[in-house]
Motif scaffolding. Structure first.
Motif, PDB file in Angstrom:
ATOM      1  N   LEU A  37      64.612  57.710  35.983  1.00 52.56           N
ATOM      2  CA  LEU A  37      63.463  57.065  35.363  1.00 52.56           C
ATOM      3  C   LEU A  37      63.056  55.816  36.144  1.00 52.56           C
ATOM      4  CD1 LEU A  37      61.591  57.345  32.869  1.00 52.56           C
ATOM      5  CD2 LEU A  37      63.100  55.699  31.708  1.00 52.56           C
ATOM      6  N   GLU A  38      61.747  55.652  36.355  1.00 55.68           N
ATOM      7  CA  GLU A  38      61.220  54.484  37.044  1.00 55.68           C
ATOM      8  C   GLU A  38      59.993  53.972  36.298  1.00 55.68           C
ATOM      9  OE1 GLU A  38      60.546  55.046  41.195  1.00 55.68           O
ATOM     10  OE2 GLU A  38      62.266  56.380  41.443  1.00 55.68           O
ATOM     11  N   LEU A  39      59.858  52.653  36.284  1.00 56.34           N
ATOM     12  CA  LEU A  39      58.694  52.003  35.701  1.00 56.34           C
ATOM     13  C   LEU A  39      57.942  51.263  36.792  1.00 56.34           C
ATOM     14  CD1 LEU A  39      60.225  50.455  32.439  1.00 56.34           C
ATOM     15  CD2 LEU A  39      59.047  52.650  32.697  1.00 56.34           C
ATOM     16  N   ASP A  40      56.629  51.216  36.666  1.00 54.53           N
ATOM     17  CA  ASP A  40      55.808  50.539  37.656  1.00 54.53           C
ATOM     18  C   ASP A  40      54.788  49.678  36.932  1.00 54.53           C
ATOM     19  OD1 ASP A  40      54.862  50.508  40.658  1.00 54.53           O
ATOM     20  OD2 ASP A  40      53.049  50.747  39.458  1.00 54.53           O
ATOM     21  N   ALA A  41      54.611  48.442  37.404  1.00 50.42           N
ATOM     22  CA  ALA A  41      53.618  47.552  36.810  1.00 50.42           C
ATOM     23  C   ALA A  41      52.988  46.712  37.903  1.00 50.42           C
ATOM     24  CB  ALA A  41      54.253  46.655  35.749  1.00 50.42           C
ATOM     25  N   GLY A  42      51.694  46.534  37.822  1.00 45.27           N
ATOM     26  CA  GLY A  42      51.001  45.742  38.824  1.00 45.27           C
ATOM     27  C   GLY A  42      49.823  45.010  38.224  1.00 45.27           C
ATOM     28  N   LEU A  43      49.360  43.955  38.923  1.00 40.77           N
ATOM     29  CA  LEU A  43      48.234  43.172  38.455  1.00 40.77           C
ATOM     30  C   LEU A  43      47.542  42.531  39.647  1.00 40.77           C
ATOM     31  CD1 LEU A  43      46.732  42.046  35.916  1.00 40.77           C
ATOM     32  CD2 LEU A  43      48.218  40.036  36.110  1.00 40.77           C
ATOM     33  N   ARG A  44      46.219  42.526  39.613  1.00 37.85           N
ATOM     34  CA  ARG A  44      45.437  41.860  40.644  1.00 37.85           C
ATOM     35  C   ARG A  44      44.420  40.934  39.984  1.00 37.85           C
ATOM     36  NH1 ARG A  44      44.531  43.950  45.884  1.00 37.85           N
ATOM     37  NH2 ARG A  44      43.028  42.749  47.115  1.00 37.85           N
ATOM     38  N   PHE A  45      44.367  39.694  40.449  1.00 33.99           N
ATOM     39  CA  PHE A  45      43.360  38.737  40.010  1.00 33.99           C
ATOM     40  C   PHE A  45      42.346  38.574  41.132  1.00 33.99           C
ATOM     41  CE2 PHE A  45      41.636  34.428  40.193  1.00 33.99           C
ATOM     42  CZ  PHE A  45      41.007  34.354  38.959  1.00 33.99           C
ATOM     43  N   THR A  46      41.061  38.675  40.801  1.00 31.62           N
ATOM     44  CA  THR A  46      39.998  38.594  41.800  1.00 31.62           C
ATOM     45  C   THR A  46      38.943  37.588  41.355  1.00 31.62           C
ATOM     46  OG1 THR A  46      40.291  40.932  42.386  1.00 31.62           O
ATOM     47  CG2 THR A  46      38.239  39.889  43.068  1.00 31.62           C
ATOM     48  N   TYR A  47      38.489  36.791  42.291  1.00 31.40           N
ATOM     49  CA  TYR A  47      37.324  35.938  42.082  1.00 31.40           C
ATOM     50  C   TYR A  47      36.274  36.325  43.107  1.00 31.40           C
ATOM     51  CZ  TYR A  47      34.123  31.991  42.244  1.00 31.40           C
ATOM     52  OH  TYR A  47      32.991  31.221  42.239  1.00 31.40           O
ATOM     53  N   GLU A  48      35.057  36.555  42.640  1.00 33.93           N
ATOM     54  CA  GLU A  48      33.968  36.944  43.541  1.00 33.93           C
ATOM     55  C   GLU A  48      32.772  36.030  43.353  1.00 33.93           C
ATOM     56  OE1 GLU A  48      34.435  41.532  44.803  1.00 33.93           O
ATOM     57  OE2 GLU A  48      32.762  41.025  43.504  1.00 33.93           O
ATOM     58  N   HIS A  49      32.075  35.830  44.453  1.00 32.12           N
ATOM     59  CA  HIS A  49      30.854  35.023  44.432  1.00 32.12           C
ATOM     60  C   HIS A  49      29.803  35.724  45.289  1.00 32.12           C
ATOM     61  CE1 HIS A  49      28.208  31.526  44.491  1.00 32.12           C
ATOM     62  NE2 HIS A  49      28.097  31.690  45.790  1.00 32.12           N
ATOM     63  N   LYS A  50      28.588  35.818  44.760  1.00 30.51           N
ATOM     64  CA  LYS A  50      27.501  36.449  45.502  1.00 30.51           C
ATOM     65  C   LYS A  50      26.258  35.552  45.452  1.00 30.51           C
ATOM     66  CE  LYS A  50      28.659  41.358  45.434  1.00 30.51           C
ATOM     67  NZ  LYS A  50      28.148  42.732  45.240  1.00 30.51           N
ATOM     68  N   HIS A  51      25.671  35.357  46.615  1.00 34.01           N
ATOM     69  CA  HIS A  51      24.412  34.620  46.740  1.00 34.01           C
ATOM     70  C   HIS A  51      23.386  35.584  47.326  1.00 34.01           C
ATOM     71  CE1 HIS A  51      21.384  32.139  48.834  1.00 34.01           C
ATOM     72  NE2 HIS A  51      21.597  31.256  47.873  1.00 34.01           N
ATOM     73  N   SER A  52      22.313  35.865  46.575  1.00 32.12           N
ATOM     74  CA  SER A  52      21.329  36.876  46.976  1.00 32.12           C
ATOM     75  C   SER A  52      19.926  36.307  46.888  1.00 32.12           C
ATOM     76  CB  SER A  52      21.421  38.111  46.067  1.00 32.12           C
ATOM     77  OG  SER A  52      22.723  38.656  46.052  1.00 32.12           O
ATOM     78  N   ARG A  53      19.106  36.691  47.872  1.00 31.88           N
ATOM     79  CA  ARG A  53      17.676  36.380  47.862  1.00 31.88           C
ATOM     80  C   ARG A  53      16.908  37.685  48.029  1.00 31.88           C
ATOM     81  NH1 ARG A  53      16.320  31.890  52.162  1.00 31.88           N
ATOM     82  NH2 ARG A  53      17.492  33.296  53.509  1.00 31.88           N
ATOM     83  N   ILE A  54      15.874  37.850  47.191  1.00 29.89           N
ATOM     84  CA  ILE A  54      15.131  39.109  47.145  1.00 29.89           C
ATOM     85  C   ILE A  54      13.684  38.880  47.572  1.00 29.89           C
ATOM     86  CG2 ILE A  54      14.461  41.083  45.725  1.00 29.89           C
ATOM     87  CD1 ILE A  54      17.472  40.698  45.957  1.00 29.89           C
ATOM     88  N   SER A  55      13.201  39.738  48.451  1.00 30.10           N
ATOM     89  CA  SER A  55      11.782  39.812  48.787  1.00 30.10           C
ATOM     90  C   SER A  55      11.288  41.167  48.296  1.00 30.10           C
ATOM     91  CB  SER A  55      11.579  39.680  50.299  1.00 30.10           C
ATOM     92  OG  SER A  55      10.231  39.886  50.650  1.00 30.10           O
TER      93      SER A  55
END
Length: 717
Positions: free
Chosen positions: A386-404
């Protein structure tokens, strides 16, 4: 090795290597890792046996995996796994299935499906894979591993001539520079395709393309515990635009089309990466850094008629930087990986719409995107089974967009900036400039992507596992804002939570893997694709609501005799919207009619089978393979007006390989029954100008090649 994953991996190796293990890197923990995961691997021999020239040639060889080229321009990936994918050529729309080249994420769908050459293996993981691989892998991840330099001299070359004619040269040389310390490898490919199609507009051959690629790599091993690999690659692709078929003019199932604009499909890419590993403290420290620059200009006859009605030119310019540092180790019964990653991307997209030689509208967008993340995953062995697996990822994202936006003279644009001529032109594709009047968008968010798993191994040949995982696809802004009079808008991240129950079983003379899964999609991103009498086609990217997808898949390989083997896969996926909060069918209302719309690119049933036979010949081996692939038809757009064809494809390959180097040869055929397929089925305005005469709706439907045969000559030392 990943024990359970290795069972699945063997299904896509070549017949003569069926008893060998295949290197699997998906867990990021090293060769002793054991992780419950649904995974397929095609090694170099398996890729060759299927005549894989790019990722699309793997479509249908793996259960519930569809790797499609959208077709509006060559190389735009629309990959769907278990019904999770995208349906877009908009550069700012992030993928749902991430592609990784030697560990580094490829940030834009356009330019993703470049030619594969000198590749060691392709791994395909079902999603979500957010814990280990980050954003935009809600459907899964495709990992491409190129061949690395070795301490022994190696050289090979192949020349292939296929129907068209389409001639391809591939070659590589590798060996030591400073024995046991420094080795190098150079791989090249060049292709000239004279065109498979005939354009009925003028009777000319169509689909011409020329491309080349070169990759150099150095492997530095100053001590037994340290290794660094430096890679650099450059390539270009340039040819005709899409063979756009209009289904109001020509019947579905034919290869007939007539267009007055040949268009263009091009890709220019340069990339470099450094991958270093250092075995320290009982574990392995790995660092990756990479840079990629890609330019994808394309042009198309969108109206797909022999008249100048709606032609377009597009320019995509992207640069990205990737970085990851991780440590993998083992303490008693626990093995773990912990790390951090960074990604930034700058993107320019320009969309020019030409409605006559003198009447055009231009728009697009520019953006700068950043992502930082920290992640960990741990596997605990609870006894022998028997095996157990656990994982976690923390992400921070930033987007700067200009539209024409693509605009009319009467549009009242937002913002205080007054741009001369803003009511006519939103930029210039030739000058690579855009005119911005709308306020910029600043978006940021955080995400936690967890994973939990349990694996039971009652005997060395059996793995039973259950996993729950979650991932997210980035939000953003639509760079193709072509809905005249409507302001640009943003959309929020999409999340996918998946429960999976799987079995992997190895038995004498064969192996089997099977899985049941349920995907819940929250804040589901959709790109509505509707005909517009003024803009030609208008596309809104929005969060439509929630959806549930469930199904099952199975893959098996059986060695009937020492020489005869059968491999098969089958999958069923069912999906529907649970809640809809946006107009999907274009009737300007949100109702049950929208909720009843079917999810695009979701083919309920897919299946495939390969039969291989090998025999000794002239001191080498003669291997033959016959294959069949089926995929149900599916809807192309959210309004369910466009459809993708159901396909039944047959192919074969007969190859002679010398036992210890020398000359070899292969004969193969693709799509033997000459089935017509198209990458998209964009609905156009139902007017006479677009070919409408009261019957089928006009469409822009880029055709893929039909039946072709090829001869390959090879040599290796």
């Amino acid at each position: 090795m990943i024990r359970g994953a290795t069972i699945a991996a063997l299904m896509l190796t070549s017949a003569h290597a069926a008893s060998e293990e295949v290197l699997v890197t998906a867990s990021k923990r090293g060769p002793d890792a054991n992780l419950p995961v649904a995974l397929d691997v095609a090694d170099a021999a398996g890729l060759a046996s299927r005549n894989v020239a790019n990722l699309t040639d793997l479509s249908g060889t793996m259960a519930s995996v569809a790797i499609d080229d959208l077709g509006t321009a060559r190389g735009i990936a629309n990959i769907t796994i278990r019904g999770i994918g995208v349906n877009s050529s908009i550069a700012s729309v992030d993928p749902a299935v991430g592609v990784f080249r030697d560990g580094l994420y490829v940030g834009m769908n356009a330019g993703t499906l470049t030619a594969l050459f000198d590749v060691a293996a392709v791994e395909v993981l079902r999603g979500p894979q957010g814990t280990l691989y980050g954003h935009n892998v809600t459907g899964g991840a495709v990992l491409i591993r190129t061949r690395q330099p070795g301490d022994a001299f190696e050289a090979y070359g192949t020349v292939t001539v296929e129907s068209g004619p389409d001639t391809t040269l591939k070659a590589a040389v590798s060996g030591p520079i400073v024995p046991s310390i420094l080795s190098g490898r150079i791989a090249v490919m060049a292709e000239r395709d004279d065109g498979w199609f005939t354009n009925r507009y003028d009777g000319s051959k169509f689909g011409a393309d020329s491309r080349y690629g070169v990759r150099a790599s150095l492997r530095f091993t100053p001590t037994p515990s340290f290794e660094a690999i430096l890679r650099a690659e450059h390539g270009q692709d340039n040819g005709d635009g899409p063979a756009g078929q209009n289904h109001a003019v020509f019947a579905r199932g034919s290869f007939d089309f007539s267009i007055d604009n040949r268009g263009r499909a091009a890709t220019d890419w340069t990339e470099a990466s450094l991958d270093a590993t250092w075995r320290i403290g009982g574990g392995t420290l790995t660092g990756l850094a990479g840079w990629r620059s890609v330019t994808v200009p394309w042009a198309a006859d969108i109206d797909s008629t022999p008249h100048f009605v709606f032609h377009t030119r597009i320019l995509n310019i992207e640069q990205q930087h990737n970085g990851e540092l991780r440590y993998a180790g083992e303490f008693g019964p626990a093995s773990f990986v912990v790390g951090a990653s960074y990604f930034d991307e700058s993107l320019t997209y320009i969309d020019e719409r030409n409605f006559s030689p003198t009447f055009r509208r231009t728009g697009g967008g520019q953006g700068y995107f950043q992502s930082w993340a920290g992640f960990t995953d741990t596997n605990w062995r609870l006894g022998d089974t028997l095996e157990l697996d656990a994982g976690l990822r923390f992400t921070y994202e930033h987007k700067h967009s200009r539209i024409s936006r693509v605009r009319r003279a009467a549009d009242d644009l937002d913002g205080a900036v007054v741009v001369p001529g803003e009511g006519v032109e939103g930029g210039s594709i030739d000058a690579k400039t855009l005119a911005f009047s709308d306020s910029p968008f600043l978006q940021s968010w955080t995400d936690l992507s967890p994973r939990l798993g349990v694996q039971w191994t009652p005997d060395p040949d059996t793995d039973v596992y259950a996993t729950w995982s979650r991932g997210f696809r980035s939000g953003g802004a639509n760079f193709r804002t072509s809905s005249l009079g409507l302001k640009p808008r943003t959309y929020e991240p999409e999340t996918v939570s998946t429960f999976e129950l799987g079995l992997k079983r190895h038995f004498t003379g064969g192996q089997l893997s099977a899985a049941l899964f349920h995907n819940h999609v929250g804040n589901m991103q959709r790109e509505t694709n509707l005909a517009d009498p003024i803009a030609g086609v208008q596309q809104l990217v929005l969060n439509a609501g929630t959806a549930d997808l469930y199904g099952g898949e199975a893959e098996a390989r059986v060695d009937l005799t020492e020489r005869l083997a059968v491999s098969a896969n089958a999958a069923y996926v069912n999906g529907s919207y649970a809640k809809v909060v946006e107009d999907l069918n274009g009737d300007l209302a949100v109702s049950d009619a929208d909720r009843r719309m079917r999810i695009p690119r979701l083919a309920p049933v897919s299946a495939g089978i390969d039969v291989t036979y090998t025999m000794p010949l002239l001191g080498g081996e003669l291997a033959s393979r016959a294959g069949y692939r089926h995929r149900d038809g599916s809807y192309y757009n959210d309004s369910n007006l466009g459809r993708l064809a159901a396909t039944d494809l047959f192919d074969f390959r007969i190859a002679y390989t010398p036992a210890s180097g020398g000359f070899g040869a292969a004969l193969y055929g693709r799509n033997l029954t000459n089935v017509a397929t198209w990458g998209g089925d964009t609905t156009l305005p139902a007017t006479a100008a677009f070919g409408y005469s009261g019957g089928a709706r006009p469409t822009f439907s880029p055709l893929a090649k039909g039946r072709s045969f090829g001869l390959e000559l090879s040599w290796r030392n």
